[in-house]
Motif scaffolding. Structure first.
Motif, PDB file in Angstrom:
ATOM      1  N   ALA A  63       0.827  -1.210   0.000  1.00 44.45           N
ATOM      2  CA  ALA A  63       0.000   0.000   0.000  1.00 44.45           C
ATOM      3  C   ALA A  63       0.859   1.257   0.000  1.00 44.45           C
ATOM      4  N   ILE A  64       2.019   1.207   0.677  1.00 43.80           N
ATOM      5  CA  ILE A  64       2.918   2.362   0.666  1.00 43.80           C
ATOM      6  C   ILE A  64       3.490   2.565  -0.731  1.00 43.80           C
TER       7      ILE A  64
ATOM      8  N   SER B 155       2.899   5.791  -3.105  1.00 46.04           N
ATOM      9  CA  SER B 155       4.059   6.493  -3.652  1.00 46.04           C
ATOM     10  C   SER B 155       3.957   6.590  -5.171  1.00 46.04           C
ATOM     11  N   THR B 156       3.494   5.517  -5.796  1.00 46.32           N
ATOM     12  CA  THR B 156       3.304   5.529  -7.243  1.00 46.32           C
ATOM     13  C   THR B 156       2.204   6.505  -7.642  1.00 46.32           C
TER      14      THR B 156
ATOM     15  N   ILE C  93      -0.042  13.920  -1.410  1.00 45.25           N
ATOM     16  CA  ILE C  93       1.163  13.871  -0.566  1.00 45.25           C
ATOM     17  C   ILE C  93       0.773  13.902   0.907  1.00 45.25           C
ATOM     18  N   ALA C  94      -0.198  14.762   1.253  1.00 44.31           N
ATOM     19  CA  ALA C  94      -0.658  14.835   2.644  1.00 44.31           C
ATOM     20  C   ALA C  94      -1.287  13.509   3.074  1.00 44.31           C
ATOM     21  N   GLU C  95      -2.089  12.903   2.189  1.00 48.75           N
ATOM     22  CA  GLU C  95      -2.701  11.614   2.508  1.00 48.75           C
ATOM     23  C   GLU C  95      -1.641  10.522   2.640  1.00 48.75           C
TER      24      GLU C  95
END
Length: 444
Positions: free
Chosen positions: A259-260, A264-265, A340-342
């Protein structure tokens, strides 16, 4: 494709081959690993994730298409009823043939588009990566959910066993009291009270057996099988060990959790979206060429074929669009900032999930220790209560209370072991351990 992507693809292929070969016959005992293997093929989330992967791959192919030349061909045929004629001193001349044929080939290539094509190519690669991470995350979450459902089946089965054993003990005690009553050792009231206590626990046993069946049906549904398939889930509810420290789990989650990588993608995709949105601010350059071949050209007869070609270049630059492009760029930037915040918040959520898993494991471990002592004491108390009753030093109520205490202690122990296994399953998912393996073989 990078080496990491190739390894992930090979891993998924191997697991699909494994799951394709894994099957269970109705009525056959299946383990947790068997359930996981069946789910890799049958479960709806995996089916949808694989379809989503194919859809995203097609979107990636569409994104790359702008970088390649566009080639088209066309053919025409026209039949006229009467050919127009022009009279000359030398005689009439046909201006067109009755049957007219033409063919053309057109080629165009976009050379520069303000960065839009490059962004589309990079986005297509990122889309492929996203599809891989999404499939891995779906699989990891499914492994966690199936593991928890499997442990729920074992818990429900243990609870049903405890209820049946408690009922059997009270039944035997009621028969024992009845025999003593028939011999004149105890009153009829004592016998009826013992028989009533036995019959009062029958509904609890029926409810526990029903809960076991419902848990089994839920697991059938989770792994993609019909609830009437009748598979028997084999295993015993045993304590689980924590596979790592909290610090190691946090470290592993940053590299192993799909999920990370997926989020990021997504951030990288939105960055390419900003680049593509800016492209109308710059000129676009393209070249084109065409070749045509026809059997009639003005005064030519139908037997005289003519060929023509042309080539050119075009530059297009939007000088003013009412602020549409700049508004689109700002919108894409806001979407990027939000993502980005999420993303940063999701990292904190994972750390919270890991902390919660460790706290739940610690709590359940302490509960197991306490429950094991309680079970030992309760079983000894129940045995002593039976002996004291035969000696006339205890009442039937004492025996019944000891039976209830033993049942409650055993159920508390089973719940604590279940919660410990759930905590480990949650940790493995949060840390990304289940992203590439089936995880520890528990519940067997």
């Amino acid at each position: 494709m990078s080496m990491k992507q190739k390894m992930m693809s090979l891993t998924m292929l191997a697991l699909l081959i494994l799951s394709a070969g894994a099957s269970a016959e109705p009525g056959k005992a299946v383990s947790l690993d068997d359930c996981l293997a069946i789910a890799m093929t049958n479960a709806l989330p995996m089916t949808n994730a694989r379809l989503d992967q194919n859809i995203l791959r097609m979107k990636a192919n569409k994104g790359r298409s702008e970088a390649f030349p566009k080639i088209s061909a066309r053919g025409d045929y026209t039949r006229i009823d009467v050919a127009p004629v022009f009279d000359t001193p030398d005689g009439p001349v046909e201006l067109a043939a009755l049957d007219n044929y033409s063919a053309s080939l057109n080629v165009s290539q976009l050379l520069f588009s303000g960065g839009r094509v490059g962004a589309a190519i990079r986005a297509s690669r990122l889309t492929t990566e996203y599809s891989i991470h999404n499939l891995s995350e779906t699989r990891s979450a499914l492994i966690r959910d199936i593991s928890i459902d499997f442990f729920a089946v074992l818990l429900a089965r243990t609870a049903a066993d405890v209820q049946r054993e408690s009922e059997e003990q009270l039944k035997l005690f009621a028969e024992h009291v009845k025999a003593k009553h028939e011999s004149g050792a105890v009153s009829e009231l004592d016998w009826l009270a013992a028989d009533l206590r036995y019959r009062n626990v029958i509904p609890a046993r029926i409810a526990a057996e029903n809960a076991e069946q419902l848990a089994s049906n839920a697991l059938h549904q989770r792994i993609g099988l019909d609830i009437d398939a009748g598979y028997v889930f084999a295993g015993a509810l045993v304590p689980a060990s924590m596979p790592m420290t909290e610090e190691l789990a946090r470290e592993m989650s940053t590299t192993n959790r799909p999920a990370i990588a997926r989020m990021s993608t997504t951030v990288a995709l939105l960055e390419q979206g900003v680049i593509a949105a800016r492209s109308p601010l710059l000129p676009s350059v393209s070249i084109s060429a065409s070749l045509s071949h026809a059997n009639s050209d003005g005064f030519a007869s139908s037997d005289n074929w003519e060929s023509h070609w042309n080539a050119g270049a075009a530059i297009e630059w939007s000088l003013f669009d009412g602020g549409l492009t700049r508004a689109d760029v700002r919108q894409k930037r806001f979407e990027l900032e939000r993502q980005i915040a999420e993303f940063e918040d999701f990292k904190r959520v994972i750390r919270l999930q890991i902390r919660q898993a460790f706290l739940a494991y610690e709590q359940s471990s302490k509960a197991i220790t306490a429950a094991e002592s309680a079970v030992a004491i309760a079983q000894k108390t129940l045995a002593l209560a039976g002996v004291r009753y035969d000696l006339g030093l205890a009442t039937g109520l004492d025996v019944a209370e000891a039976n209830v205490a033993t049942k409650q202690a055993r159920l508390a122990l089973a719940v604590a072991v279940y919660e410990q296994n759930v905590a480990v399953a949650a940790l493995e998912h949060a840390a990304g351990i289940t992203a590439s393996t089936f995880g520890p073989e528990r519940g067997k």
